[in-house]
Design a protein around this motif. Structure first.
Motif, PDB file in Angstrom:
ATOM      1  N   GLU A  51      -6.277 -13.596  -3.842  1.00 57.83           N
ATOM      2  CA  GLU A  51      -5.328 -13.568  -2.739  1.00 57.83           C
ATOM      3  C   GLU A  51      -4.128 -12.732  -3.172  1.00 57.83           C
ATOM      4  O   GLU A  51      -3.490 -13.021  -4.181  1.00 57.83           O
ATOM      5  N   PHE A  52      -3.830 -11.696  -2.396  1.00 61.76           N
ATOM      6  CA  PHE A  52      -2.677 -10.849  -2.695  1.00 61.76           C
ATOM      7  C   PHE A  52      -1.446 -11.464  -2.043  1.00 61.76           C
ATOM      8  O   PHE A  52      -1.384 -11.593  -0.818  1.00 61.76           O
ATOM      9  N   ALA A  53      -0.462 -11.838  -2.863  1.00 64.27           N
ATOM     10  CA  ALA A  53       0.658 -12.624  -2.361  1.00 64.27           C
ATOM     11  C   ALA A  53       2.010 -12.015  -2.718  1.00 64.27           C
ATOM     12  O   ALA A  53       3.025 -12.728  -2.739  1.00 64.27           O
ATOM     13  N   HIS A  54       2.048 -10.715  -2.983  1.00 67.59           N
ATOM     14  CA  HIS A  54       3.352 -10.131  -3.313  1.00 67.59           C
ATOM     15  C   HIS A  54       4.145  -9.905  -2.029  1.00 67.59           C
ATOM     16  O   HIS A  54       3.645  -9.278  -1.089  1.00 67.59           O
ATOM     17  N   PRO A  55       5.383 -10.382  -1.959  1.00 66.92           N
ATOM     18  CA  PRO A  55       6.147 -10.279  -0.707  1.00 66.92           C
ATOM     19  C   PRO A  55       6.680  -8.873  -0.474  1.00 66.92           C
ATOM     20  O   PRO A  55       7.057  -8.161  -1.409  1.00 66.92           O
ATOM     21  N   VAL A  56       6.687  -8.478   0.784  1.00 68.31           N
ATOM     22  CA  VAL A  56       7.306  -7.217   1.163  1.00 68.31           C
ATOM     23  C   VAL A  56       8.804  -7.444   1.391  1.00 68.31           C
ATOM     24  O   VAL A  56       9.299  -8.572   1.362  1.00 68.31           O
ATOM     25  N   ARG A  57       9.532  -6.370   1.614  1.00 68.69           N
ATOM     26  CA  ARG A  57      10.975  -6.438   1.750  1.00 68.69           C
ATOM     27  C   ARG A  57      11.389  -6.549   3.210  1.00 68.69           C
ATOM     28  O   ARG A  57      10.708  -6.045   4.113  1.00 68.69           O
ATOM     29  N   PHE A  77      -0.485  -1.019  -3.489  1.00 74.00           N
ATOM     30  CA  PHE A  77      -0.494  -1.572  -4.846  1.00 74.00           C
ATOM     31  C   PHE A  77      -1.792  -1.254  -5.569  1.00 74.00           C
ATOM     32  O   PHE A  77      -1.795  -0.997  -6.778  1.00 74.00           O
ATOM     33  N   LEU A  78      -2.901  -1.243  -4.868  1.00 72.00           N
ATOM     34  CA  LEU A  78      -4.165  -0.872  -5.499  1.00 72.00           C
ATOM     35  C   LEU A  78      -4.113   0.573  -5.993  1.00 72.00           C
ATOM     36  O   LEU A  78      -4.523   0.871  -7.124  1.00 72.00           O
ATOM     37  N   PHE A  79      -3.613   1.470  -5.167  1.00 74.76           N
ATOM     38  CA  PHE A  79      -3.585   2.888  -5.527  1.00 74.76           C
ATOM     39  C   PHE A  79      -2.336   3.268  -6.324  1.00 74.76           C
ATOM     40  O   PHE A  79      -2.241   4.397  -6.812  1.00 74.76           O
ATOM     41  N   GLY A  80      -1.383   2.350  -6.455  1.00 71.72           N
ATOM     42  CA  GLY A  80      -0.164   2.673  -7.182  1.00 71.72           C
ATOM     43  C   GLY A  80       0.749   3.606  -6.428  1.00 71.72           C
ATOM     44  O   GLY A  80       1.531   4.351  -7.037  1.00 71.72           O
ATOM     45  N   THR A  81       0.679   3.570  -5.089  1.00 73.64           N
ATOM     46  CA  THR A  81       1.526   4.426  -4.259  1.00 73.64           C
ATOM     47  C   THR A  81       2.621   3.630  -3.554  1.00 73.64           C
ATOM     48  O   THR A  81       3.219   4.117  -2.592  1.00 73.64           O
ATOM     49  N   ASN A  82       2.881   2.427  -4.030  1.00 74.31           N
ATOM     50  CA  ASN A  82       3.930   1.607  -3.416  1.00 74.31           C
ATOM     51  C   ASN A  82       5.307   2.247  -3.536  1.00 74.31           C
ATOM     52  O   ASN A  82       6.198   1.968  -2.734  1.00 74.31           O
ATOM     53  N   GLY A  83       5.497   3.120  -4.535  1.00 78.54           N
ATOM     54  CA  GLY A  83       6.807   3.693  -4.772  1.00 78.54           C
ATOM     55  C   GLY A  83       7.051   5.040  -4.124  1.00 78.54           C
ATOM     56  O   GLY A  83       8.158   5.586  -4.259  1.00 78.54           O
ATOM     57  N   GLY A 129      10.184  -1.596  -8.101  1.00 80.17           N
ATOM     58  CA  GLY A 129      10.816  -2.054  -9.319  1.00 80.17           C
ATOM     59  C   GLY A 129       9.805  -2.387 -10.401  1.00 80.17           C
ATOM     60  O   GLY A 129       8.591  -2.234 -10.209  1.00 80.17           O
ATOM     61  N   PRO A 130      10.276  -2.864 -11.550  1.00 77.96           N
ATOM     62  CA  PRO A 130       9.364  -3.209 -12.654  1.00 77.96           C
ATOM     63  C   PRO A 130       8.310  -4.241 -12.253  1.00 77.96           C
ATOM     64  O   PRO A 130       7.151  -4.145 -12.690  1.00 77.96           O
ATOM     65  N   LEU A 131       8.694  -5.227 -11.434  1.00 77.13           N
ATOM     66  CA  LEU A 131       7.714  -6.227 -11.021  1.00 77.13           C
ATOM     67  C   LEU A 131       6.635  -5.601 -10.149  1.00 77.13           C
ATOM     68  O   LEU A 131       5.435  -5.882 -10.330  1.00 77.13           O
ATOM     69  N   GLU A 132       7.037  -4.752  -9.214  1.00 73.77           N
ATOM     70  CA  GLU A 132       6.048  -4.097  -8.355  1.00 73.77           C
ATOM     71  C   GLU A 132       5.110  -3.220  -9.172  1.00 73.77           C
ATOM     72  O   GLU A 132       3.904  -3.174  -8.904  1.00 73.77           O
ATOM     73  N   LEU A 154      -7.604 -16.089  -7.781  1.00 76.86           N
ATOM     74  CA  LEU A 154      -6.487 -15.457  -8.469  1.00 76.86           C
ATOM     75  C   LEU A 154      -5.441 -15.064  -7.429  1.00 76.86           C
ATOM     76  O   LEU A 154      -5.721 -14.258  -6.534  1.00 76.86           O
ATOM     77  N   VAL A 155      -4.256 -15.634  -7.540  1.00 76.04           N
ATOM     78  CA  VAL A 155      -3.141 -15.304  -6.653  1.00 76.04           C
ATOM     79  C   VAL A 155      -2.308 -14.235  -7.359  1.00 76.04           C
ATOM     80  O   VAL A 155      -1.732 -14.489  -8.419  1.00 76.04           O
ATOM     81  N   LEU A 156      -2.263 -13.035  -6.767  1.00 72.62           N
ATOM     82  CA  LEU A 156      -1.584 -11.901  -7.379  1.00 72.62           C
ATOM     83  C   LEU A 156      -0.298 -11.601  -6.629  1.00 72.62           C
ATOM     84  O   LEU A 156      -0.322 -11.378  -5.411  1.00 72.62           O
ATOM     85  N   GLY A 157       0.830 -11.579  -7.355  1.00 68.80           N
ATOM     86  CA  GLY A 157       2.097 -11.204  -6.755  1.00 68.80           C
ATOM     87  C   GLY A 157       3.172 -12.227  -7.021  1.00 68.80           C
ATOM     88  O   GLY A 157       2.898 -13.374  -7.367  1.00 68.80           O
ATOM     89  N   GLY A 158       4.418 -11.810  -6.875  1.00 71.18           N
ATOM     90  CA  GLY A 158       5.548 -12.677  -7.133  1.00 71.18           C
ATOM     91  C   GLY A 158       5.941 -12.657  -8.601  1.00 71.18           C
ATOM     92  O   GLY A 158       5.313 -11.980  -9.424  1.00 71.18           O
ATOM     93  N   PRO A 159       6.977 -13.414  -8.951  1.00 67.07           N
ATOM     94  CA  PRO A 159       7.516 -13.375 -10.318  1.00 67.07           C
ATOM     95  C   PRO A 159       6.509 -13.716 -11.399  1.00 67.07           C
ATOM     96  O   PRO A 159       6.574 -13.190 -12.509  1.00 67.07           O
TER      97      PRO A 159
END
Length: 548
Positions: free
Chosen positions: A437-443, A457-463, A474-477, A516-521
């Motif tokens: 489960e992808f659980a990283h919060p958006v802004r 996030f899969l492709f690494g193009t979030n930035g 950021g570093p967490l992302e 597996l819950v992915l995302g968050g601190p």
């Protein structure tokens, strides 16, 4: 069901050939001190790509002939060969649609990222989403360079026919060579898989080790291609992400309605169904799409209420996903924590009023339920709201009207069937199945972990500039992105999904901490299926089909 960078309107040869490609590689026009542009010999001819930092990329490589003119609504044909070396440094046009500029019927092109054209690496084929109507492999969100270099993979993306050109059914459009009369976009995807099998070695890939991955409509396609006897032997494993499993009337047309849609379109244009091959492409697109404008209750057709994906035709799709057998291949199944916030947040592709009171919530949920039925049973909206509120209270989550609507929307349309299909497999054919489960919060102003927040996030193009305001950089992302890529790459290499940033992931078993819950601190943690109590509300609702 849209790639993030398009906005919310979107949201689907052997080693001998490799040896020949190395031995017969022609000279380049580069000077002695300049790095040679990467080249590969496909079954249609030589292509010259470009070199990046730790990878080579080949763009706009034809995998099928243009499906134009007399070939509109035909099965894909092999691409014509060429002499010399074809430039492969620019993407092909997006498939014809109403959003991306420059779209065209001439769109059947693939893109390949590889660490090297030498070697024999796993191949990851990715199918873009977009509700079977929108999207393109050329969108910046799908840049495969990070996945290829970090994961030591050959990454392939591609376009396929969309909308009326890609998904429908009518016997008057039967292809005289193949006998097929439906699901031309799904046929394109199958042709791409055959092309990859024949050409992977030329790009440093292993044709016997293909992992099929896709998001939303593309996630659904991974499932259908893994079921089909023509394509299943080409696939080693699948990664369906937020799969929009097909079911009528919400996520597909019935066969009868698919036929009627083309007949109605032909009638409006003063031609026959077969005559649609000669209609200007944009006129055909707009006339067909016009059949599905407005609220479902106002339309001539009762199905295809939210999306119009593959149609049950007896060959390319033998039944709706919930009726079909399990593919039986190793699978990493992924959903987001709040699929529905894609639809209830800013820029929704199918906006509903934002409820602020319980009375408004009841009305909006009733409107939402009309996406999947002609008439909402009395009390169904109330029973769902009550069940979702009780689950939220028990688990310490928000109970405000917008939060409740968001959970109902995402679960009914997407998460319910994803989880229930995984549970069915665990009960009927225990094998290598993993759940995430992808659980990283958006802004803000976006919220939750929406449908299609996975692709950046899969492709690494979030930035990249078009993505960073919503997804962050950021570093967490960056750590979340690295972890997601590691999990998929390790799975493609043949192991359980692993990453230095995540706990060991066991085979999925319901009622155990195997998701597996992915995302968050915390980046990654194991859990029992999140929000399972919510899903139980659909088991007896009679709205979304339960897998059998």
């Amino acid at each position: 069901m849209r790639p993030a960078t398009m906005g919310r309107r979107l949201f689907l040869t052997g080693s001998a050939a490799a040896a020949a490609a190395v031995a017969m590689r022609p000279r380049t026009a580069y000077g002695a001190d300049a790095p040679a542009a990467p080249q590969a010999r496909t079954t249609a001819g030589w292509v010259r790509g470009s070199q990046g930092d730790g990878f080579a990329v080949f763009k706009g490589v034809p995998y099928a002939a243009p499906p134009t003119g007399a070939l509109r609504f035909s099965s894909p044909r092999p691409p014509a060969g060429w002499d010399g070396v074809r430039d492969a440094t620019a993407f092909g046009a997006p498939s014809l649609q109403s959003v991306l500029p420059g779209s065209s019927e001439d769109s059947l092109y693939a893109n390949v990222w590889t660490p090297s054209t030498d070697g024999r690496r796993p191949v990851l084929v990715y199918i873009h989403g977009g509700g079977w109507k929108l999207g393109a492999a050329s969108m910046p969100v799908y840049d495969g360079s990070k996945l290829a270099a970090r994961g030591d993979l050959v990454v392939v993306t591609f376009n396929y026919r969309l909308g009326v050109f890609g998904f429908g059914l009518h016997e008057d459009l039967t292809d005289w060579r193949t006998g097929y009369a439906a699901n031309w976009g799904l046929q394109d995807q199958a042709a791409l898989l055959r092309w990859v099998s024949r050409n992977a070695a030329a790009f440093g890939g292993d044709p016997d080790n293909i992992t099929l991955c896709g998001t939303s409509a593309g996630g659904s396609s991974t499932w259908q291609l893994a079921l089909h006897p023509e394509t299943r032997p080409l696939i080693r494993r699948i990664v369906p992400i937020s799969a929009a499993h097909v079911w009528a009337p919400a996520v597909g047309l019935t066969p009868a309605d698919a036929r009627s849609a083309l007949e109605l379109t032909a009638g409006k244009l003063g031609t026959t169904v077969a005559g649609l091959r000669a209609v200007p492409a944009t006129t055909l697109r707009d006339t067909f799409d016009g059949l599905f404008a407005g609220a479902p209750a106002t339309r001539q057709l009762a199905s295809g209420r939210e999306y119009r994906g593959p149609v049950v035709d007896g060959y390319w799709m033998s039944g709706e996903d919930w009726q079909s057998a399990d593919p039986g291949l190793p699978v990493l199944s992924v959903n987001t924590a709040t699929e529905g916030s894609f639809f209830t947040g800013p820029g929704s592709p199918s906006p509903l009023p934002t409820p602020t009171t319980d009375e408004e919530l009841r009305t909006v949920v009733g409107t939402y339920l009309l996406k999947g039925t002609d008439q909402v049973p009395a009390g169904l909206a109330d029973s769902l709201i009550t069940a979702y509120r009780a689950a939220a209270v028990a688990e310490g989550r928000p109970t405000d009207p917008l939060s409740v609507l968001t959970e109902i929307y995402g679960d009914g349309l997407l998460r319910y069937q994803i989880v229930r299909l995984a549970e069915r497999r665990a009960a009927q054919c225990p094998s290598r199945q993993y759940r995430m489960e992808f659980a990283h919060p958006v802004r803000a102003p976006w919220f939750g972990s929406p449908h299609e927040s996975t692709s950046p996030f899969l492709f690494g193009t979030n930035g990249i500039p078009s993505n960073a305001p919503e997804f962050g950089n950021g570093p967490l992302e960056q750590q979340v992105s690295d972890t997601f890529g590691d999990l998929v790459a390790s799975f493609a290499h043949g192991s359980a999904p692993t990453s230095p940033n995540a706990p060991a992931l066991p085979v999925f078993a319901p009622d155990t901490a195997s998701t597996l819950v992915l995302g968050g601190p915390a980046v990654a943690r194991l859990a029992v299926t999140p929000k399972a109590a919510q899903l139980r509300a659909w088991d007896t609702a009679g709205w979304v089909p339960r897998p059998v």
